[in-house]
Design a protein around this motif. Structure first.
Motif, short mmCIF file in Angstrom:
data_model
loop_
_atom_site.label_atom_id
_atom_site.label_comp_id
_atom_site.label_asym_id
_atom_site.label_seq_id
_atom_site.Cartn_x
_atom_site.Cartn_y
_atom_site.Cartn_z
N GLU A 23 -4.32 -0.26 -9.17
CA GLU A 23 -3.05 0.14 -9.49
C GLU A 23 -2.81 1.76 -9.02
N GLY A 24 -1.60 2.02 -8.53
CA GLY A 24 -1.18 3.17 -7.95
C GLY A 24 -1.68 3.53 -6.51
N LEU A 25 -2.02 2.51 -5.99
CA LEU A 25 -2.60 2.74 -4.43
C LEU A 25 -2.37 1.41 -3.67
N LEU A 26 -1.51 1.66 -2.61
CA LEU A 26 -1.49 0.35 -1.71
C LEU A 26 -2.34 0.94 -0.55
N VAL A 27 -2.86 -0.38 -0.07
CA VAL A 27 -3.58 -0.22 1.29
C VAL A 27 -2.68 -1.04 2.33
N GLN A 28 -2.20 -0.26 3.32
CA GLN A 28 -1.53 -0.86 4.48
C GLN A 28 -2.68 -1.14 5.84
N GLU A 29 -2.37 -2.20 6.14
CA GLU A 29 -3.16 -2.45 7.47
C GLU A 29 -2.23 -2.65 8.85
N CYS A 30 -2.43 -1.80 9.62
CA CYS A 30 -1.86 -1.68 10.97
C CYS A 30 -2.55 -1.49 11.94
N GLY A 31 -1.81 -1.26 13.11
CA GLY A 31 -2.77 -1.09 14.44
C GLY A 31 -3.58 -0.04 14.37
N ALA A 32 -3.48 1.05 13.65
CA ALA A 32 -4.34 2.11 13.52
C ALA A 32 -5.52 1.87 12.46
N GLY A 33 -5.59 0.87 11.93
CA GLY A 33 -6.47 0.53 10.75
C GLY A 33 -5.96 0.49 9.40
N HIS A 77 -7.34 -8.02 6.58
CA HIS A 77 -8.53 -7.26 6.12
C HIS A 77 -8.82 -7.42 4.59
N PRO A 78 -9.93 -7.75 4.07
CA PRO A 78 -9.95 -8.09 2.49
C PRO A 78 -9.64 -6.94 1.68
N ASP A 79 -9.45 -5.75 2.27
CA ASP A 79 -9.15 -4.61 1.25
C ASP A 79 -7.74 -4.21 1.40
N ALA A 80 -6.78 -4.82 2.29
CA ALA A 80 -5.40 -4.35 2.51
C ALA A 80 -4.47 -5.19 1.62
N ASP A 81 -3.48 -4.49 1.08
CA ASP A 81 -2.40 -5.50 0.20
C ASP A 81 -1.54 -6.18 1.15
N PHE A 102 1.47 8.63 2.08
CA PHE A 102 0.46 8.13 2.91
C PHE A 102 -0.67 9.32 3.18
N ALA A 103 -1.88 8.77 3.22
CA ALA A 103 -2.88 9.65 3.62
C ALA A 103 -2.85 9.86 5.40
N ALA A 104 -2.67 10.95 5.60
CA ALA A 104 -2.46 11.09 7.07
C ALA A 104 -3.80 10.59 7.79
N PRO A 105 -3.56 9.86 8.83
CA PRO A 105 -4.59 9.19 9.60
C PRO A 105 -5.30 10.40 10.46
N VAL A 151 -4.35 2.26 6.01
CA VAL A 151 -3.68 3.51 5.64
C VAL A 151 -3.37 3.50 4.11
N ARG A 152 -3.92 4.51 3.60
CA ARG A 152 -3.61 4.58 1.94
C ARG A 152 -2.36 5.07 1.45
N VAL A 153 -1.79 4.45 0.60
CA VAL A 153 -0.29 4.87 0.31
C VAL A 153 -0.46 5.02 -1.35
N LYS A 154 -0.37 6.27 -1.75
CA LYS A 154 -0.20 6.58 -3.23
C LYS A 154 0.92 6.09 -3.83
#
Length: 294
Positions: free
Chosen positions: A104-114, A64-68, A127-130, A116-119
């Motif tokens: 900066e200060g925010l990771l974006v994880q791609e996983c099976g659930a879509g 995904h283009p938005d994921a790290d 992480f932001a609760a899905p 997930v933002r990680v501060k």
């Protein structure tokens, strides 16, 4: 055939991270293959079975283009679309390996659930609760099984809710943290139900270690099955429980939960509700770092 298989293997960066604790060996361990590129699902599952930890993760380039980065999460028996302590531990390992987030200060994880933002503020990760994919009342038949499995009278279960956000958790509220700590589960009676129990601490000396500033809740999670076990510290359950308890007014917008006490661990899960997001955070520390041939 064996020679071809061995030739295809290569040395990959590997970490074992202790999650939800600042003190090594007091949280929940996670195996992380930092370079999982090129591995098949079968190879990942076999390695996760071999590590024999609650979860093993594999970091991959994002699609995904938005994921790290992309993470795949495996127990010894199956793949999960999302899990909490693997999210924080994987983010910790990715950063430690030199990963630089797009924001900066925010990771974006791609996983099976879509996604997930990680501060990341230089200290703890959160992480932001899905969103819950299943919530709401638990039927009486299951509640009877849970009461039997917890070896408690049915009236001791003050409330219960489905809390599914990857793993199929059922949350159970007990009267107090002391009641949670006293539970001695009968896994066979739980009949395949993944159950998390939570109870509030009072004030003053009732807190963990008598610390008035200690955790507000005690949590335990029970996973029946062939390898029945109590999980040391569980991010996914705490994420679901926070949405349930804060949403129903049973918990403040920010609190800390203790987990793993009965197992000799010192897990601490921070919960913070901000502008509609519930952030689940904690410290992570790397206990093993090296390489693995896969």
């Amino acid at each position: 055939m064996t020679q071809k298989t061995d030739a295809a293997r290569r040395r990959r960066s590997f970490s074992q991270v202790d999650v939800f604790t600042a003190e090594p060996y007091r949280g929940n361990p996670l195996a992380v293959v930092v370079d999982g590129d090129g591995l098949t699902t079968e190879q990942m599952q076999q390695f996760a079975n071999w590590t024999n930890l609650s979860e093993t993760t594999f970091l991959l380039p994002p699609t995904h283009p938005d994921a790290d980065y992309l993470v795949r999460i495996f127990t010894a028996r199956e793949e999960y679309p999302f899990a909490g302590h693997p999210t924080l531990g994987s983010a910790h390992a990715w950063l430690e390996a030199g990963g630089i987030p797009k924001q900066e200060g925010l990771l974006v994880q791609e996983c099976g659930a879509g996604l997930v933002r990680v501060k990341h503020d230089g200290g703890q990760l959160a992480f932001a609760a899905p969103p819950l994919t299943r919530s709401g009342p638990v039927d009486e038949e299951d509640l009877a099984k849970i009461a039997l499995g917890l070896q408690l009278p049915r009236t001791a279960l003050q409330d219960a809710s489905w809390l599914v956000n990857g793993p199929n958790w059922i949350g159970v509220l007990l009267e107090s943290a002391e009641h949670v700590l006293a539970v001695r589960p009968d896994y066979s009676a739980l009949d395949g139900l993944n159950v998390g129990v939570i109870g509030p601490y009072g004030t003053g000396t009732r807190r963990v270690g008598g610390d008035p500033g200690g955790p507000e809740f005690e949590v335990r999670t029970f996973i029946p099955g062939d390898a029945a076990a109590e999980d040391p510290v569980t991010g996914s359950f705490n994420a679901g429980a926070a949405q349930w308890l804060i949403g129903s007014g049973r918990a403040p917008a920010s609190y800390t939960a203790a987990q793993g006490t009965v197992l000799g661990r010192a897990g601490r899960v921070s919960v913070d509700s901000v502008q509609g997001d519930i952030w689940i955070g904690g410290s992570s520390t790397t206990c093993i770092h090296g390489s693995v041939v896969l």
